[in-house]
Motif scaffolding. Structure first.
Motif, short mmCIF file in Angstrom:
data_model
loop_
_atom_site.label_atom_id
_atom_site.label_comp_id
_atom_site.label_asym_id
_atom_site.label_seq_id
_atom_site.Cartn_x
_atom_site.Cartn_y
_atom_site.Cartn_z
N THR A 8 0.84 -1.20 0.00
CA THR A 8 0.00 0.00 0.00
C THR A 8 0.88 1.25 0.00
N LEU A 9 0.25 2.39 -0.24
CA LEU A 9 0.99 3.65 -0.19
C LEU A 9 1.56 3.89 1.20
N ARG A 10 0.81 3.52 2.23
CA ARG A 10 1.29 3.70 3.60
C ARG A 10 2.56 2.89 3.86
N ASP A 11 2.66 1.70 3.27
CA ASP A 11 3.87 0.88 3.41
C ASP A 11 5.08 1.61 2.83
N PHE A 12 4.91 2.19 1.64
CA PHE A 12 6.01 2.93 1.02
C PHE A 12 6.40 4.13 1.87
N ALA A 13 5.42 4.86 2.37
CA ALA A 13 5.70 6.03 3.19
C ALA A 13 6.40 5.64 4.49
N ARG A 14 5.93 4.58 5.11
CA ARG A 14 6.50 4.13 6.39
C ARG A 14 7.96 3.75 6.25
N HIS A 15 8.33 3.11 5.15
CA HIS A 15 9.70 2.63 4.96
C HIS A 15 10.59 3.64 4.22
N GLY A 16 10.02 4.77 3.80
CA GLY A 16 10.81 5.81 3.17
C GLY A 16 11.14 5.58 1.71
N TYR A 17 10.36 4.77 1.02
CA TYR A 17 10.59 4.51 -0.41
C TYR A 17 9.75 5.44 -1.27
N LYS A 18 10.30 5.84 -2.39
CA LYS A 18 9.51 6.54 -3.40
C LYS A 18 8.86 5.49 -4.28
N ILE A 19 7.78 5.88 -4.96
CA ILE A 19 7.08 4.96 -5.85
C ILE A 19 7.50 5.27 -7.27
N ARG A 20 7.96 4.25 -7.97
CA ARG A 20 8.35 4.39 -9.37
C ARG A 20 7.17 3.93 -10.23
N ILE A 21 6.77 4.80 -11.15
CA ILE A 21 5.65 4.50 -12.04
C ILE A 21 6.19 4.51 -13.47
N ASP A 22 6.11 3.35 -14.14
CA ASP A 22 6.57 3.21 -15.52
C ASP A 22 5.37 3.15 -16.44
N CYS A 23 5.44 3.91 -17.52
CA CYS A 23 4.36 3.93 -18.51
C CYS A 23 4.79 3.16 -19.76
N ALA A 24 3.83 2.74 -20.54
CA ALA A 24 4.10 2.03 -21.79
C ALA A 24 4.85 2.91 -22.78
N CYS A 25 4.68 4.24 -22.70
CA CYS A 25 5.35 5.14 -23.64
C CYS A 25 6.81 5.40 -23.26
N GLY A 26 7.26 4.82 -22.14
CA GLY A 26 8.65 4.98 -21.72
C GLY A 26 8.85 6.02 -20.64
N ARG A 27 7.83 6.74 -20.28
CA ARG A 27 7.91 7.76 -19.23
C ARG A 27 8.05 7.09 -17.87
N VAL A 28 8.96 7.58 -17.05
CA VAL A 28 9.18 7.06 -15.70
C VAL A 28 9.08 8.23 -14.73
N VAL A 29 8.28 8.04 -13.66
CA VAL A 29 8.08 9.09 -12.67
C VAL A 29 8.34 8.51 -11.29
N LEU A 30 9.07 9.26 -10.46
CA LEU A 30 9.25 8.90 -9.05
C LEU A 30 8.34 9.79 -8.23
N VAL A 31 7.47 9.18 -7.43
CA VAL A 31 6.46 9.91 -6.69
C VAL A 31 6.69 9.74 -5.19
N ASP A 32 6.54 10.82 -4.46
CA ASP A 32 6.63 10.78 -3.01
C ASP A 32 5.31 10.23 -2.46
N PRO A 33 5.33 9.10 -1.76
CA PRO A 33 4.09 8.52 -1.26
C PRO A 33 3.36 9.41 -0.26
N HIS A 34 4.11 10.24 0.48
CA HIS A 34 3.48 11.14 1.45
C HIS A 34 2.57 12.14 0.73
N GLN A 35 3.06 12.72 -0.36
CA GLN A 35 2.27 13.69 -1.11
C GLN A 35 1.04 13.02 -1.74
#
Length: 71
Positions: A8-35
């Motif tokens: 879950t998002l809370r798991d990522f936030a608790r452990h301090g990991y950012k979420i990596r989101i990969d798209c089919a078009c090749g775009r990659v975004v790192l998202v802060d789970p807290h935000q």
């Protein structure tokens, strides 16, 4: 070595990991789970799994759903 459950998002936030989101078009975004949690709390959906999150996201470039979401 320990293993961490990142389901879950809370798991990522608790452990301090950012979420990596990969798209089919090749775009990659790192998202802060807290935000992202703050945004979802405003909508009343703060306990959301990564699978469910993938159904809510779309790439602003190509309009497709994420190909992969993870650490």
């Amino acid at each position: 070595m320990s293993s961490k459950r990142l389901e879950t998002l809370r798991d990522f936030a608790r452990h301090g990991y950012k979420i990596r989101i990969d798209c089919a078009c090749g775009r990659v975004v790192l998202v802060d789970p807290h935000q992202m949690l703050l945004t979802l709390q405003e909508k009343g959906e703060d306990r959301i799994s990564l699978e469910r999150l993938a159904t809510k996201l779309k790439c602003y470039r190509c309009g497709s759903r994420p190909r992969r979401i993870g650490p």
